[in-house]
Design a protein around this motif. Structure first.
Motif, PDB file in Angstrom:
ATOM      1  N   ALA A 169       0.828  -1.200   0.000  1.00  0.00           N
ATOM      2  CA  ALA A 169       0.000   0.000   0.000  1.00  0.00           C
ATOM      3  C   ALA A 169       0.866   1.254   0.000  1.00  0.00           C
ATOM      4  O   ALA A 169       2.084   1.201   0.205  1.00  0.00           O
ATOM      5  N   GLU A 170       0.197   2.400  -0.234  1.00  0.00           N
ATOM      6  CA  GLU A 170       0.827   3.724  -0.172  1.00  0.00           C
ATOM      7  C   GLU A 170       2.019   3.824  -1.120  1.00  0.00           C
ATOM      8  O   GLU A 170       3.140   4.143  -0.719  1.00  0.00           O
ATOM      9  N   ALA A 171       1.736   3.583  -2.405  1.00  0.00           N
ATOM     10  CA  ALA A 171       2.730   3.715  -3.486  1.00  0.00           C
ATOM     11  C   ALA A 171       3.885   2.728  -3.364  1.00  0.00           C
ATOM     12  O   ALA A 171       4.956   2.947  -3.926  1.00  0.00           O
ATOM     13  N   ALA A 172       3.671   1.639  -2.647  1.00  0.00           N
ATOM     14  CA  ALA A 172       4.704   0.613  -2.539  1.00  0.00           C
ATOM     15  C   ALA A 172       4.887  -0.108  -3.873  1.00  0.00           C
ATOM     16  O   ALA A 172       3.977  -0.172  -4.698  1.00  0.00           O
ATOM     17  N   LEU A 173       6.069  -0.670  -4.067  1.00  0.00           N
ATOM     18  CA  LEU A 173       6.375  -1.497  -5.228  1.00  0.00           C
ATOM     19  C   LEU A 173       6.951  -2.814  -4.744  1.00  0.00           C
ATOM     20  O   LEU A 173       7.938  -2.837  -4.003  1.00  0.00           O
ATOM     21  N   VAL A 174       6.309  -3.916  -5.145  1.00  0.00           N
ATOM     22  CA  VAL A 174       6.826  -5.250  -4.857  1.00  0.00           C
ATOM     23  C   VAL A 174       7.242  -5.879  -6.175  1.00  0.00           C
ATOM     24  O   VAL A 174       6.426  -6.042  -7.086  1.00  0.00           O
ATOM     25  N   SER A 175       8.523  -6.214  -6.287  1.00  0.00           N
ATOM     26  CA  SER A 175       9.053  -6.891  -7.470  1.00  0.00           C
ATOM     27  C   SER A 175       9.392  -8.322  -7.072  1.00  0.00           C
ATOM     28  O   SER A 175      10.301  -8.544  -6.261  1.00  0.00           O
ATOM     29  N   LEU A 176       8.659  -9.265  -7.638  1.00  0.00           N
ATOM     30  CA  LEU A 176       8.791 -10.673  -7.245  1.00  0.00           C
ATOM     31  C   LEU A 176       9.245 -11.496  -8.435  1.00  0.00           C
ATOM     32  O   LEU A 176       8.592 -11.522  -9.480  1.00  0.00           O
ATOM     33  N   GLU A 177      10.351 -12.200  -8.272  1.00  0.00           N
ATOM     34  CA  GLU A 177      10.867 -13.089  -9.317  1.00  0.00           C
ATOM     35  C   GLU A 177      11.160 -14.443  -8.701  1.00  0.00           C
ATOM     36  O   GLU A 177      11.734 -14.538  -7.609  1.00  0.00           O
ATOM     37  N   HIS A 178      10.767 -15.499  -9.410  1.00  0.00           N
ATOM     38  CA  HIS A 178      10.997 -16.868  -8.952  1.00  0.00           C
ATOM     39  C   HIS A 178      10.383 -17.077  -7.563  1.00  0.00           C
ATOM     40  O   HIS A 178      11.027 -17.629  -6.657  1.00  0.00           O
ATOM     41  N   GLY A 179       9.123 -16.652  -7.437  1.00  0.00           N
ATOM     42  CA  GLY A 179       8.459 -16.751  -6.155  1.00  0.00           C
ATOM     43  C   GLY A 179       7.313 -17.744  -6.165  1.00  0.00           C
ATOM     44  O   GLY A 179       6.787 -18.128  -7.214  1.00  0.00           O
ATOM     45  N   LEU A 180       6.914 -18.165  -4.980  1.00  0.00           N
ATOM     46  CA  LEU A 180       5.730 -18.994  -4.795  1.00  0.00           C
ATOM     47  C   LEU A 180       4.878 -18.355  -3.713  1.00  0.00           C
ATOM     48  O   LEU A 180       5.335 -18.150  -2.580  1.00  0.00           O
ATOM     49  N   VAL A 181       3.635 -18.025  -4.067  1.00  0.00           N
ATOM     50  CA  VAL A 181       2.668 -17.487  -3.112  1.00  0.00           C
ATOM     51  C   VAL A 181       1.542 -18.508  -3.053  1.00  0.00           C
ATOM     52  O   VAL A 181       0.738 -18.608  -3.983  1.00  0.00           O
ATOM     53  N   GLY A 182       1.497 -19.292  -1.992  1.00  0.00           N
ATOM     54  CA  GLY A 182       0.567 -20.416  -1.980  1.00  0.00           C
ATOM     55  C   GLY A 182      -0.013 -20.732  -0.617  1.00  0.00           C
ATOM     56  O   GLY A 182       0.597 -20.460   0.426  1.00  0.00           O
ATOM     57  N   GLU A 183      -1.236 -21.293  -0.628  1.00  0.00           N
ATOM     58  CA  GLU A 183      -1.908 -21.802   0.569  1.00  0.00           C
ATOM     59  C   GLU A 183      -2.174 -20.702   1.598  1.00  0.00           C
ATOM     60  O   GLU A 183      -2.213 -20.957   2.804  1.00  0.00           O
ATOM     61  N   ASN A 184      -2.377 -19.455   1.134  1.00  0.00           N
ATOM     62  CA  ASN A 184      -2.686 -18.347   2.032  1.00  0.00           C
ATOM     63  C   ASN A 184      -4.192 -18.081   2.056  1.00  0.00           C
ATOM     64  O   ASN A 184      -4.902 -18.388   1.093  1.00  0.00           O
ATOM     65  N   ASP A 185      -4.682 -17.468   3.143  1.00  0.00           N
ATOM     66  CA  ASP A 185      -6.109 -17.214   3.320  1.00  0.00           C
ATOM     67  C   ASP A 185      -6.367 -15.750   3.669  1.00  0.00           C
ATOM     68  O   ASP A 185      -5.590 -15.134   4.412  1.00  0.00           O
ATOM     69  N   ALA A 186      -7.499 -15.207   3.162  1.00  0.00           N
ATOM     70  CA  ALA A 186      -7.923 -13.842   3.480  1.00  0.00           C
ATOM     71  C   ALA A 186      -9.353 -13.657   3.025  1.00  0.00           C
ATOM     72  O   ALA A 186      -9.925 -14.513   2.341  1.00  0.00           O
ATOM     73  N   SER A 187      -9.944 -12.529   3.376  1.00  0.00           N
ATOM     74  CA  SER A 187     -11.257 -12.207   2.832  1.00  0.00           C
ATOM     75  C   SER A 187     -11.124 -11.734   1.388  1.00  0.00           C
ATOM     76  O   SER A 187     -11.853 -12.179   0.500  1.00  0.00           O
ATOM     77  N   ASP A 188     -10.202 -10.823   1.127  1.00  0.00           N
ATOM     78  CA  ASP A 188      -9.888 -10.361  -0.224  1.00  0.00           C
ATOM     79  C   ASP A 188      -8.385 -10.479  -0.451  1.00  0.00           C
ATOM     80  O   ASP A 188      -7.583 -10.211   0.450  1.00  0.00           O
ATOM     81  N   GLY A 189      -8.012 -10.875  -1.686  1.00  0.00           N
ATOM     82  CA  GLY A 189      -6.594 -10.963  -1.993  1.00  0.00           C
ATOM     83  C   GLY A 189      -5.866 -11.979  -1.135  1.00  0.00           C
ATOM     84  O   GLY A 189      -4.918 -11.643  -0.413  1.00  0.00           O
ATOM     85  N   ALA A 190      -6.276 -13.242  -1.228  1.00  0.00           N
ATOM     86  CA  ALA A 190      -5.654 -14.260  -0.387  1.00  0.00           C
ATOM     87  C   ALA A 190      -4.169 -14.419  -0.696  1.00  0.00           C
ATOM     88  O   ALA A 190      -3.354 -14.579   0.213  1.00  0.00           O
ATOM     89  N   GLY A 191      -3.805 -14.379  -1.971  1.00  0.00           N
ATOM     90  CA  GLY A 191      -2.397 -14.461  -2.325  1.00  0.00           C
ATOM     91  C   GLY A 191      -1.703 -13.135  -2.108  1.00  0.00           C
ATOM     92  O   GLY A 191      -0.752 -13.023  -1.336  1.00  0.00           O
ATOM     93  N   ILE A 192      -2.191 -12.104  -2.812  1.00  0.00           N
ATOM     94  CA  ILE A 192      -1.605 -10.772  -2.682  1.00  0.00           C
ATOM     95  C   ILE A 192      -2.674  -9.725  -2.942  1.00  0.00           C
ATOM     96  O   ILE A 192      -3.540  -9.889  -3.800  1.00  0.00           O
TER      97      ILE A 192
END
Length: 337
Positions: free
Chosen positions: A141-164
């Motif tokens: 949030a707030e103009a943040a930048l996330v640069s992800l390479e060779h990543g795994l985003v898995g098995e996460n839980d949320a109401s909105d945006g479970a992965g990211i």
């Protein structure tokens, strides 16, 4: 270790990385590498008191905001590499009356990683089995930048945006996997909010879940009209009774394989549709499953997959071996990992 911030030990003895500007100026590279992190999260507390509706008593609201169960970044630009952020469970949103004129409110963001006003470069980072109200794996949030390479985003839980989830922020990612994340409402894999951007190349989305109440859920990708999206050379494979990829804003969706095996579901929704070079076939991965274990999958392409050599034919997108681009996380120039 985190050289421009601090590592904090939780009561259980596990470690949380907290990266904020210290005595050194903004922009000094922070690195955290070669270990796993698991904790209870960064938490801030605020108290607001004001006149009650009756005017004769004071209403007090105490707000606890959790941000980043495993890694909290605020106002700095770290590099994270060879890192597993796992098993962080932040509380769900809650509002509890603690007296006649007192309430406690709880909010949580980014079960694994929370980035506020910072630029995070993440290489070979896994974010798995985390939970928060929004952004179960990652929140930016707030103009943040996330640069992800060779990543795994898995098995996460949320109401909105479970992965990211990105809120007025940017996700730029290539050769990464978003799998088996579960949202109770929208955006199982990715959720955009506000003036955000999502730029992805050679990605794999698999088995992400959202609510199936209506078609506008975006089990894998959800974005409003204010968020711009560009996803190319990627695979989205699922079996769920809603749209896999849903949005109303500007989107470039080309040379993707988007496949929904559910007869009551769909591939695209909202104003989005398949762009140039798109296909829709299943059975793409050697061994993909959502069984609660993020370590036993094989996301390489099955030899019979129609996604082999089906990406953008321009030479700039060729695989590392010089052949035409394979769709998915192991295609393109960055596909050897």
């Amino acid at each position: 270790s985190a050289s421009n911030g601090m590592n904090e030990s939780t009561p259980s003895g596990e470690t949380r990385i907290r990266v904020v500007p210290a005595s050194s100026p903004r922009g000094v590279t922070t690195s955290a590498a070669n270990f796993s992190t698991r904790s209870r999260g960064s938490v801030s507390r605020s108290v607001n008191s004001s006149a009650s509706h009756a005017g004769s008593d004071t209403c007090t609201v105490t707000t606890y905001t959790y941000c980043g169960g495993g890694v909290h970044v605020e106002g700095d630009d770290p590099t994270l590499s060879d890192l597993i952020v796992y098993d962080n469970q932040l509380p769900d949103i809650d509002q509890v009356a603690t007296g006649d004129y007192a309430q406690t409110w709880l909010y949580s963001y980014g079960g694994g990683l929370c980035v506020v006003d910072g630029n995070v470069t993440a290489e070979d980072v896994w974010v798995i089995n985390n939970q928060a109200d929004v952004g179960g794996g990652i929140y930016a949030a707030e103009a943040a930048l996330v640069s992800l390479e060779h990543g795994l985003v898995g098995e996460n839980d949320a109401s909105d945006g479970a992965g990211i989830m990105v809120s007025d922020a940017t996700l730029s990612t290539n050769n990464s996997i978003f799998a088996c994340n579960s949202a109770t409402t929208d955006g199982g894999g990715f959720f955009g909010e506000g003036a955000s951007a999502f730029n992805g190349e050679n990605l794999a989305f698999y088995g992400n879940e959202s609510s199936t109440s209506g078609s506008a859920r975006g089990a894998d990708i959800w974005a409003p009209s204010t968020t711009t999206v560009s996803v190319v050379n990627s695979i989205v494979e699922n079996d769920i009774a809603t749209a896999l990829v849903y949005g109303d804003g500007s989107a470039t969706l080309q040379y993707n394989n988007v496949y929904n095996d559910s007869a009551s579901g769909s591939t695209y929704g909202g104003s989005w549709s398949a762009g140039a070079g798109s296909i829709s076939t299943g059975g793409n991965f050697v061994d993909a499953r959502c069984d609660g274990n993020a370590y036993n999958d094989d996301w390489t392409l099955d030899s019979t997959s129609t996604a082999v050599n089906a990406g953008n034919p321009a030479g700039a997108y060729n695989d590392a071996d010089g052949t035409a681009n394979d769709m998915g996380a192991y295609g393109g120039p960055g596909g050897s990992w």
